[in-house]
Every structure is written in C-alpha cells, then in structure tokens.
Write a protein that holds these residues in place. Structure first.
Motif, PDB file in Angstrom:
ATOM      1  N   ASP A  54      -5.617   1.686  -6.668  1.00 45.08           N
ATOM      2  CA  ASP A  54      -6.434   2.891  -6.872  1.00 45.08           C
ATOM      3  C   ASP A  54      -5.871   3.710  -8.021  1.00 45.08           C
ATOM      4  O   ASP A  54      -4.658   3.768  -8.216  1.00 45.08           O
ATOM      5  CB  ASP A  54      -6.447   3.764  -5.611  1.00 45.08           C
ATOM      6  N   ARG A  81      -2.081   4.206  -7.086  1.00 43.66           N
ATOM      7  CA  ARG A  81      -1.676   3.998  -5.694  1.00 43.66           C
ATOM      8  C   ARG A  81      -1.988   2.552  -5.322  1.00 43.66           C
ATOM      9  O   ARG A  81      -3.050   2.034  -5.672  1.00 43.66           O
ATOM     10  CB  ARG A  81      -2.449   4.953  -4.781  1.00 43.66           C
ATOM     11  N   VAL A 120      -2.574  -0.281  -2.245  1.00 45.12           N
ATOM     12  CA  VAL A 120      -2.966  -0.364  -0.831  1.00 45.12           C
ATOM     13  C   VAL A 120      -2.900  -1.814  -0.395  1.00 45.12           C
ATOM     14  O   VAL A 120      -3.404  -2.708  -1.086  1.00 45.12           O
ATOM     15  CB  VAL A 120      -4.400   0.181  -0.623  1.00 45.12           C
ATOM     16  N   TYR A 167      -3.792  -4.384   2.781  1.00 46.27           N
ATOM     17  CA  TYR A 167      -4.537  -4.516   4.029  1.00 46.27           C
ATOM     18  C   TYR A 167      -3.711  -5.287   5.059  1.00 46.27           C
ATOM     19  O   TYR A 167      -3.132  -6.333   4.755  1.00 46.27           O
ATOM     20  CB  TYR A 167      -5.857  -5.255   3.800  1.00 46.27           C
ATOM     21  N   PHE A 198       0.402   2.430   0.340  1.00 42.73           N
ATOM     22  CA  PHE A 198      -0.037   2.611   1.724  1.00 42.73           C
ATOM     23  C   PHE A 198      -0.505   1.302   2.341  1.00 42.73           C
ATOM     24  O   PHE A 198      -1.023   0.420   1.661  1.00 42.73           O
ATOM     25  CB  PHE A 198      -1.170   3.640   1.788  1.00 42.73           C
ATOM     26  N   TYR A 199      -0.309   1.221   3.667  1.00 40.07           N
ATOM     27  CA  TYR A 199      -0.846   0.126   4.461  1.00 40.07           C
ATOM     28  C   TYR A 199      -2.149   0.590   5.106  1.00 40.07           C
ATOM     29  O   TYR A 199      -2.227   1.692   5.664  1.00 40.07           O
ATOM     30  CB  TYR A 199       0.125  -0.283   5.571  1.00 40.07           C
ATOM     31  N   PHE A 200      -3.173  -0.250   5.022  1.00 40.30           N
ATOM     32  CA  PHE A 200      -4.473   0.021   5.630  1.00 40.30           C
ATOM     33  C   PHE A 200      -4.691  -1.024   6.716  1.00 40.30           C
ATOM     34  O   PHE A 200      -4.802  -2.218   6.419  1.00 40.30           O
ATOM     35  CB  PHE A 200      -5.571  -0.045   4.570  1.00 40.30           C
ATOM     36  N   MET A 217      -4.280   5.793   6.635  1.00 41.49           N
ATOM     37  CA  MET A 217      -3.304   4.863   6.073  1.00 41.49           C
ATOM     38  C   MET A 217      -1.873   5.372   6.249  1.00 41.49           C
ATOM     39  O   MET A 217      -1.625   6.572   6.290  1.00 41.49           O
ATOM     40  CB  MET A 217      -3.587   4.627   4.583  1.00 41.49           C
ATOM     41  N   MET A 242      -4.565   9.703   4.536  1.00 40.02           N
ATOM     42  CA  MET A 242      -3.179   9.231   4.482  1.00 40.02           C
ATOM     43  C   MET A 242      -2.322   9.981   5.498  1.00 40.02           C
ATOM     44  O   MET A 242      -2.642  11.104   5.889  1.00 40.02           O
ATOM     45  CB  MET A 242      -2.612   9.422   3.073  1.00 40.02           C
TER      46      MET A 242
END
Length: 360
Positions: free
Chosen positions: A147, A158, A160, A162, A206-208, A230, A251
């Motif tokens: 992102d 950023r 991410v 999954y 971040f982890y989604f 996240m 977040m």
C-alpha cells in the motif's frame, strides 16, 4: 529464516533434505490456506485488468470477480479436488472467506488516500542482498500487498501479509528471530522503489487474517467487517497513521483525536532503522550458522508450547531433553524499552555484536 531460528534441524529437513510427505487426496488446512491466498491474488489481478478500484467496487462486481478468480483456479488447485462433490461445500466456504476478506479490505481503504501499489509482488536478485564471507546472500520472497499513501508531501509504503490463522507482531519474537517477515518485506519494498529512482519511507507492516468471524445473528455488515482489524507495527507519526487509517480503525493502533498513542508497536524513524539493522544482523548470523552446519536440537518454546508437537520430523530427530545436547530454549518476554536497550538503543548502534543464536 524464521523457521531456522525456531528450530535449525527442522529447517534443515524442510529446505535441505526435503523429504516427500505421502499425501492423501484431501484438503488440509495448509492447502486451504494456499487456495484462499490464490483467490485473493486472483481477485487483485482481475481488478487491475478491469481497471477497477479496491475502495470503490460494489458488492455485485466484487462477488463476480471473486467467482471468476475461483473458477480459473479450481482445476489447478490440489489436483482438482474441488471438482469432487464431497469437497464442494469446503470450496464454497473458502470462496466466502475470500469474498468477505475482499469486502473488509474495501472497507479499510474507503475514505483513505491509500493506493494498492502492488499485489503478490515478488522480489529477489539485487533488490535484497547482503555481503557475507561466503559470497553474496540474496533474499527472495513474495509480498501479498503493498500500500502507498502520501503524508506531508512524502510517499510512504505499508506491507500487508494475508494469513489464514491468527498471527501477531511481537518484539519478543523479533528478538528471537521468529517474526522477521514484515520487516524483510518492508526493506525489500524500500529497496525496490530506490532502485527505480523513487524515494519512499517505510510506514509499517501488518498481518491481515482471512476468516469467517463469528458474530451474532442480528449483527450487521459493519460489525462483521470490524473483526478484520490488522495486527502489526507503524511509524510513530500522527499524519502517517491517519493517512493509512481511512474511515475505519483498520489497524491495531490507538488513536485519540487524530493523535497516535505510544505503544509497543509504534516506532520512530530511528527505531524503525534500528529494527532493520537488527533484522539484517539476524539474517547474516543465520547464513553463517547454516554454512557452518549448525543443526542443534534446540527448538524455541513459549512456555508449554513446543513446536515439536506439530513437527512432521519429530520421529526423525528424536528430540528428547533427556538426551545430551537436546534442550529447549525458552522465550523470555521482551518489552519495547528492553528490546531497544538490548539491540543498542533507539538507533541500534551500540547493540551486541551477535543477536541470540539459533543453536544451543
């Protein structure tokens, strides 16, 4: 890399010996996770091909794109297992997970200035390489989503990732080499932009979690999508956090009146660079230990949670603490203040020459 620090012997079996596991014709959790990842990748690809926006696509078009991605991947996945009637319900449920996850991403991006710059972005070659006494070490990987957003006239990125299971960012795990993925991805993205003549600044990772969360029967769509917050870390600047937040609190960061509260997962630019430096130290240390044949039976445990319980190679290594040379390395919780103290302060310049080793 994380596997090596968790247990060097298991890493050797998986990436060195690579024994073939006899698989039955079934859809296990790992295979299902791969399918959902493929659906999210296919969804992103079709959005790009159709010139549609994550943040603006409507429900009908979103479901149609997910269905299209699924139809293209069913035959290839796990020897076409989803064409069997007894596995059709499982595929339907996984497709629902992907569609809900796509709606959650749409909700998180709506009203923000975030642009999805890339999906399933691979890196390797000169994008992320480090010099070692044994030659140049190249890291390769694939990033689920990148992102991009602007703040005060500067571009920030950023990453991410999954996940189909719960995963949290933890400085304790970073310290022991067990949570390096997001940091490596963020460095790789920064290197990629720099190689292409663009300056960007790392905003976080971040982890989604992709899932079908349980909610009360009378709950609305907003309640369901709120379960997709996240987990990760972010640059400790109010304007950056706001740029990536959008209309929803997407977040695991604390904000009040537009201001970002200090927490275990908020880092200054100096701290972010210290994290990058420490991660590189761990990578180089792992490379040196691998080259020297370090295969100690010393798995990392979190209390009673020992990775051997879920390891396919436990009968091969025969780990038992009663045997000489077999021992468990217990994780010790490390908070933010102690972490940066251990690695050399806020800049990381005065830390120990060697991080914790993977061996005994």
């Amino acid at each position: 890399m994380e596997r090596y620090f968790e247990c060097s012997y298991r890493h050797f079996m998986e990436y060195g010996i690579r024994p073939e596991k006899i698989r039955e014709f079934e859809e296990d959790a790992g295979s299902a996770g791969t399918y959902v990842h493929d659906l999210m990748d296919g969804f992103a690809q079709e959005l790009a091909e159709r010139k549609l926006s994550w943040a603006e696509i409507d429900d009908a078009a979103l479901q149609e794109v997910v269905d299209s991605a699924a139809e293209k991947r069913m035959e290839e996945h796990n020897r076409g297992i989803f064409r069997e009637k007894r596995f059709a319900f499982g595929e339907k449920r996984l497709r629902e997970e992907a569609a809900l996850a796509a709606r959650a991403v749409r909700s998180q991006l709506a009203g923000s200035g975030v642009r999805v710059a890339a999906s399933e972005a691979g890196f390797g070659g000169d994008i992320f390489s480090l010099p070692t006494p044994y030659g140049r070490l190249t890291l390769r990987g694939r990033i689920d989503r990148v992102d991009e957003a602007a703040s005060d006239g500067q571009a920030y990125v950023r990453v991410v990732d999954y996940k189909t299971g719960a995963k949290k960012f933890s400085l304790t795990d970073v310290y022991y080499g067990l949570n390096l993925q997001l940091l490596v991805y963020l460095m790789a993205v920064e290197n990629y932009y720099r190689a292409h003549g663009r300056e960007v600044f790392p905003a976080g990772g971040f982890y989604f979690e992709i899932k079908l969360p349980y909610i009360p029967e009378d709950a609305d769509e907003t309640s369901r999508l709120s379960k997709f917050k996240m987990n990760g870390f972010i640059l400790a600047e109010d304007s950056v956090a706001q740029a990536f937040s959008g209309q929803e609190q997407s977040m695991n960061i604390r904000q009040k009146a537009g201001e970002l509260a200090d927490g275990e997962n908020t880092f200054s630019k100096e701290q972010m660079q210290a994290l990058f430096g420490y991660t590189k130290k761990l990578i180089l240390q792992a490379a040196a230990q691998m080259s020297e044949g370090e295969l100690s039976l010393c798995p990392v445990a979190d209390g009673e949670n020992l990775p051997c319980r879920y390891c396919d190679y436990h009968t091969v290594c025969g780990f038992d603490e009663l045997y000489r040379g077999n021992q468990v390395r217990q994780k010790e919780k490390i908070d933010k203040a102690r972490f940066f103290g251990e690695i050399g302060g806020q800049s990381g310049e005065n830390g120990a020459d060697q991080p914790p080793e993977a061996g005994c």
